[in-house]
Design a protein around this motif. Structure first.
Motif, PDB file in Angstrom:
ATOM      1  N   LEU A   1       0.828  -1.199   0.000  1.00  0.00           N
ATOM      2  CA  LEU A   1       0.000   0.000   0.000  1.00  0.00           C
ATOM      3  C   LEU A   1       0.866   1.253   0.000  1.00  0.00           C
ATOM      4  CD1 LEU A   1      -2.625   1.644   0.363  1.00  0.00           C
ATOM      5  CD2 LEU A   1      -2.398   1.227   2.821  1.00  0.00           C
ATOM      6  N   HIS A   2       1.852   1.283   0.865  1.00  0.00           N
ATOM      7  CA  HIS A   2       2.661   2.490   0.976  1.00  0.00           C
ATOM      8  C   HIS A   2       3.649   2.640  -0.177  1.00  0.00           C
ATOM      9  CE1 HIS A   2       0.897   4.153   4.510  1.00  0.00           C
ATOM     10  NE2 HIS A   2       0.879   2.945   5.042  1.00  0.00           N
TER      11      HIS A   2
ATOM     12  N   LEU B   1       1.425   4.347  -2.688  1.00  0.00           N
ATOM     13  CA  LEU B   1       1.174   5.752  -2.370  1.00  0.00           C
ATOM     14  C   LEU B   1       2.423   6.605  -2.557  1.00  0.00           C
ATOM     15  CD1 LEU B   1      -1.060   5.316   0.812  1.00  0.00           C
ATOM     16  CD2 LEU B   1      -1.810   5.810  -1.524  1.00  0.00           C
TER      17      LEU B   1
ATOM     18  N   THR C   1      -0.275  -1.495   9.698  1.00  0.00           N
ATOM     19  CA  THR C   1      -1.721  -1.376   9.487  1.00  0.00           C
ATOM     20  C   THR C   1      -2.417  -0.879  10.748  1.00  0.00           C
ATOM     21  OG1 THR C   1      -2.020  -3.689  10.135  1.00  0.00           O
ATOM     22  CG2 THR C   1      -1.779  -3.231   7.781  1.00  0.00           C
TER      23      THR C   1
ATOM     24  N   VAL D   1      -4.444   4.150   6.053  1.00  0.00           N
ATOM     25  CA  VAL D   1      -4.833   5.157   5.069  1.00  0.00           C
ATOM     26  C   VAL D   1      -6.348   5.124   4.930  1.00  0.00           C
ATOM     27  CG1 VAL D   1      -4.619   5.804   2.631  1.00  0.00           C
ATOM     28  CG2 VAL D   1      -2.641   4.877   3.861  1.00  0.00           C
TER      29      VAL D   1
ATOM     30  N   PRO E   1      -9.814   4.540   3.667  1.00  0.00           N
ATOM     31  CA  PRO E   1     -10.154   3.497   2.690  1.00  0.00           C
ATOM     32  C   PRO E   1     -10.653   4.034   1.351  1.00  0.00           C
ATOM     33  CG  PRO E   1     -11.682   3.460   4.557  1.00  0.00           C
ATOM     34  CD  PRO E   1     -10.594   4.418   4.903  1.00  0.00           C
TER      35      PRO E   1
ATOM     36  N   TYR F   1      -9.716   6.937  -0.113  1.00  0.00           N
ATOM     37  CA  TYR F   1      -8.506   7.411  -0.798  1.00  0.00           C
ATOM     38  C   TYR F   1      -7.697   6.223  -1.323  1.00  0.00           C
ATOM     39  CZ  TYR F   1      -4.114   9.823  -1.674  1.00  0.00           C
ATOM     40  OH  TYR F   1      -2.973  10.304  -2.264  1.00  0.00           O
ATOM     41  N   ARG F   2      -7.555   5.189  -0.487  1.00  0.00           N
ATOM     42  CA  ARG F   2      -6.803   3.999  -0.890  1.00  0.00           C
ATOM     43  C   ARG F   2      -7.412   3.364  -2.143  1.00  0.00           C
ATOM     44  NH1 ARG F   2      -7.765   0.525   3.278  1.00  0.00           N
ATOM     45  NH2 ARG F   2      -9.355  -0.501   2.044  1.00  0.00           N
ATOM     46  N   ARG F   3      -8.735   3.207  -2.173  1.00  0.00           N
ATOM     47  CA  ARG F   3      -9.384   2.599  -3.346  1.00  0.00           C
ATOM     48  C   ARG F   3      -9.208   3.454  -4.587  1.00  0.00           C
ATOM     49  NH1 ARG F   3     -13.280   1.044   0.584  1.00  0.00           N
ATOM     50  NH2 ARG F   3     -14.551   2.876   0.145  1.00  0.00           N
TER      51      ARG F   3
ATOM     52  N   THR G   1      -5.628   3.165  -5.762  1.00  0.00           N
ATOM     53  CA  THR G   1      -5.435   1.825  -6.328  1.00  0.00           C
ATOM     54  C   THR G   1      -5.985   1.762  -7.751  1.00  0.00           C
ATOM     55  OG1 THR G   1      -5.525   0.805  -4.129  1.00  0.00           O
ATOM     56  CG2 THR G   1      -5.967  -0.629  -6.008  1.00  0.00           C
TER      57      THR G   1
END
Length: 197
Positions: free
Chosen positions: A28-29, A32, A80, A112, A114, A116-118, A121
């Motif tokens: 994830l990071h 980002l 996490t 992060v 969720p 924003y993460r999606r 991604t």
């Protein structure tokens, strides 16, 4: 610091190379940071730190090393958890002191949002330069979104959405265009050229 194992490789648009990750948090990071305009270099576990403590020698291999555009170096670990355990806080304190002693920074990268993460991604699927669309299309996107406009409206004003959307998503990833990625993406969301934002 991220315990869930999910090793793999990430193709970095920042470096043009593969970056290894060993956990879901690390992946994830890496994703980002690959989009972060402050980051000019990214590597996984490039070194191991060792230091003496009253109980003996302790070692830690930070998960990431970054080179920032301003020239600073950063070591980072990913987690996490919203809060670090006492052991993790102690480790972070020592690694932070080591980094400060050599003029680097140390970051602990946590959870992060969720949404924003999606969104990031999704955009990451368009990070490769093959989605750029060429200079003419990039210029058309800048013109269409010189002032904030709904995504669908701007795209239709340029041409075939099947050709324009990949270039738009690439521009959102690369920073040529901007949108509120903290809210769900949809066809009516406002998009703007960075200069207008």
């Amino acid at each position: 610091m991220g315990k869930r194992l999910a090793p793999g490789w990430w193709w970095s648009s920042t470096t043009g190379r593969l970056v290894h990750y060993g956990s879901a948090a690390m992946r994830l990071h890496v994703m980002l940071l690959d989009r972060d305009p402050r980051v000019s270099g990214l590597a996984a576990r490039p070194l191991e730190l060792r230091w003496r403590e009253p109980g003996g020698v302790r070692a830690h291999a930070p998960q990431l090393m970054l080179r920032l555009a301003d020239g600073h170096g950063v070591l980072a670990d990913c987690t996490t958890r919203p809060e670090l355990s006492q052991r993790q806080r102690s480790l972070a304190s020592v690694v932070g002191q080591i980094c400060a002693a050599v003029g680097w920074r140390y970051w602990v990268l946590g959870p992060v949002d969720p949404v924003y993460r999606r969104n990031v991604t999704w955009l990451a699927g368009y990070r490769h330069p093959r989605h750029h669309g060429g200079q003419q299309l990039a210029a058309a996107l800048q013109e269409a979104f010189a002032e904030p406009a709904p995504l669908r409206e701007g795209v239709r004003g340029i041409g075939d959405p099947m050709l324009v959307l990949p270039a738009l998503f690439h521009a959102l990833w690369a920073g040529g265009l901007a949108a509120d990625l903290g809210a769900p993406m949809h066809e009516r969301m406002p998009v703007w050229a960075q200069a207008a934002g």
